[in-house]
Write a protein that holds these residues in place. Structure first.
Motif, PDB file in Angstrom:
ATOM      1  N   SER A  14     -29.213   5.644  70.151  1.00 22.07           N
ATOM      2  CA  SER A  14     -28.714   6.739  69.457  1.00 22.07           C
ATOM      3  C   SER A  14     -28.813   6.217  67.530  1.00 22.07           C
ATOM      4  O   SER A  14     -29.007   7.616  66.840  1.00 22.07           O
ATOM      5  CB  SER A  14     -27.370   6.032  69.451  1.00 22.07           C
ATOM      6  N   VAL A  15     -29.749   5.492  66.994  1.00 18.95           N
ATOM      7  CA  VAL A  15     -29.914   5.141  65.804  1.00 18.95           C
ATOM      8  C   VAL A  15     -31.542   4.495  65.572  1.00 18.95           C
ATOM      9  O   VAL A  15     -31.886   4.263  66.099  1.00 18.95           O
ATOM     10  CB  VAL A  15     -28.665   4.061  64.801  1.00 18.95           C
ATOM     11  N   GLU A  16     -32.183   5.585  64.447  1.00 19.50           N
ATOM     12  CA  GLU A  16     -33.634   5.229  64.018  1.00 19.50           C
ATOM     13  C   GLU A  16     -33.521   4.470  62.755  1.00 19.50           C
ATOM     14  O   GLU A  16     -32.707   5.273  61.824  1.00 19.50           O
ATOM     15  CB  GLU A  16     -34.506   6.236  63.877  1.00 19.50           C
TER      16      GLU A  16
ATOM     17  N   ALA B  57     -28.351   6.992  54.143  1.00 12.81           N
ATOM     18  CA  ALA B  57     -27.894   6.986  55.915  1.00 12.81           C
ATOM     19  C   ALA B  57     -27.607   8.090  57.093  1.00 12.81           C
ATOM     20  O   ALA B  57     -26.056   8.445  56.074  1.00 12.81           O
ATOM     21  CB  ALA B  57     -26.823   5.417  55.974  1.00 12.81           C
TER      22      ALA B  57
ATOM     23  N   ARG C 115     -23.873   7.547  63.629  1.00 10.92           N
ATOM     24  CA  ARG C 115     -23.578   6.764  64.449  1.00 10.92           C
ATOM     25  C   ARG C 115     -24.489   5.695  62.903  1.00 10.92           C
ATOM     26  O   ARG C 115     -24.403   4.521  63.252  1.00 10.92           O
ATOM     27  CB  ARG C 115     -24.334   6.443  65.189  1.00 10.92           C
ATOM     28  N   ALA C 116     -25.216   5.935  61.872  1.00 10.93           N
ATOM     29  CA  ALA C 116     -26.102   5.448  61.117  1.00 10.93           C
ATOM     30  C   ALA C 116     -25.401   4.426  60.585  1.00 10.93           C
ATOM     31  O   ALA C 116     -25.645   3.253  60.371  1.00 10.93           O
ATOM     32  CB  ALA C 116     -26.751   6.421  60.255  1.00 10.93           C
TER      33      ALA C 116
ATOM     34  N   HIS D  66     -35.562   2.443  67.232  1.00 15.02           N
ATOM     35  CA  HIS D  66     -34.008   2.227  67.877  1.00 15.02           C
ATOM     36  C   HIS D  66     -33.702   1.181  67.937  1.00 15.02           C
ATOM     37  O   HIS D  66     -34.028   0.202  68.846  1.00 15.02           O
ATOM     38  CB  HIS D  66     -34.390   4.184  69.559  1.00 15.02           C
TER      39      HIS D  66
ATOM     40  N   VAL E 229     -31.562   5.315  59.654  1.00 12.83           N
ATOM     41  CA  VAL E 229     -31.133   4.940  58.373  1.00 12.83           C
ATOM     42  C   VAL E 229     -32.809   4.225  58.206  1.00 12.83           C
ATOM     43  O   VAL E 229     -33.461   4.057  58.253  1.00 12.83           O
ATOM     44  CB  VAL E 229     -31.098   3.551  58.690  1.00 12.83           C
TER      45      VAL E 229
ATOM     46  N   ASN F 262     -28.902  10.958  64.077  1.00 12.02           N
ATOM     47  CA  ASN F 262     -28.568   9.304  62.788  1.00 12.02           C
ATOM     48  C   ASN F 262     -30.005   8.464  62.107  1.00 12.02           C
ATOM     49  O   ASN F 262     -30.712   7.632  63.389  1.00 12.02           O
ATOM     50  CB  ASN F 262     -27.626   8.476  64.220  1.00 12.02           C
TER      51      ASN F 262
ATOM     52  N   GLN G 257     -23.037   2.918  61.715  1.00  8.39           N
ATOM     53  CA  GLN G 257     -23.901   1.259  62.734  1.00  8.39           C
ATOM     54  C   GLN G 257     -23.863   0.029  62.272  1.00  8.39           C
ATOM     55  O   GLN G 257     -23.897  -0.671  63.255  1.00  8.39           O
ATOM     56  CB  GLN G 257     -23.050   2.087  64.187  1.00  8.39           C
ATOM     57  N   VAL G 258     -25.253   0.985  62.041  1.00 11.44           N
ATOM     58  CA  VAL G 258     -25.992  -1.223  61.757  1.00 11.44           C
ATOM     59  C   VAL G 258     -26.049  -1.714  60.438  1.00 11.44           C
ATOM     60  O   VAL G 258     -25.400  -2.956  61.280  1.00 11.44           O
ATOM     61  CB  VAL G 258     -27.344  -0.460  61.162  1.00 11.44           C
TER      62      VAL G 258
END
Length: 129
Positions: A55-57, A111, A115-116, A67, A83, A81, A118-119
């Motif tokens: 969900s985030v790259e 970001a 969801r970004a 990812h 970063v 999403n 969340q990293v």
């Protein structure tokens, strides 16, 4: 295409510690490109391993992108999403030398998407000490 072997924590730590003096500002000259590339690629692979998902790259040009983070999968076009940061900033985050939210606030990290952020829960990637 064969799958790549996930890096061992000791390998990730060693690669990041090899660039730590540069990250910390103790030396002016950047480490050799292969050392910077190894630190970024191994730490991105570690992130991908500890925070699986699509969900985030996370992008660290020119060395890599992965990812991560469980959630809705993105398959086409620009992901919602993302970063993105430079290698020195990424290594500082992975080593725990820089706080994710502070890096975003300063503009060192871009970001985008809900969801970004969340990293940040998965950083640092190596234990201090």
């Amino acid at each position: 295409m064969p799958s790549r072997r996930p890096p061992e924590p000791a390998e990730v730590r060693a690669a990041l510690l090899a660039v730590a003096p540069w990250v910390d500002g103790d030396v002016d000259e950047a480490p050799p490109r292969p050392d910077r590339a190894a630190a970024v690629r191994m730490s991105l692979a570690a992130l991908e391993q500890v925070a699986p998902g699509r969900s985030v790259e996370v992008r660290v040009p020119p060395f890599g992108a992965v990812h991560c983070i469980d959630g809705p999968r993105h398959t086409r076009g620009t992901p919602p999403n993302v970063v993105e940061t430079d290698p020195r900033t990424w290594c500082a985050l992975a080593l725990g030398r820089l706080d994710f939210d502070a890096a975003v606030a300063s503009g060192a990290v871009s970001a985008s998407g809900h969801r970004a952020g969340q990293v940040a829960a998965w950083l640092p990637l190596v234990s201090p000490g």
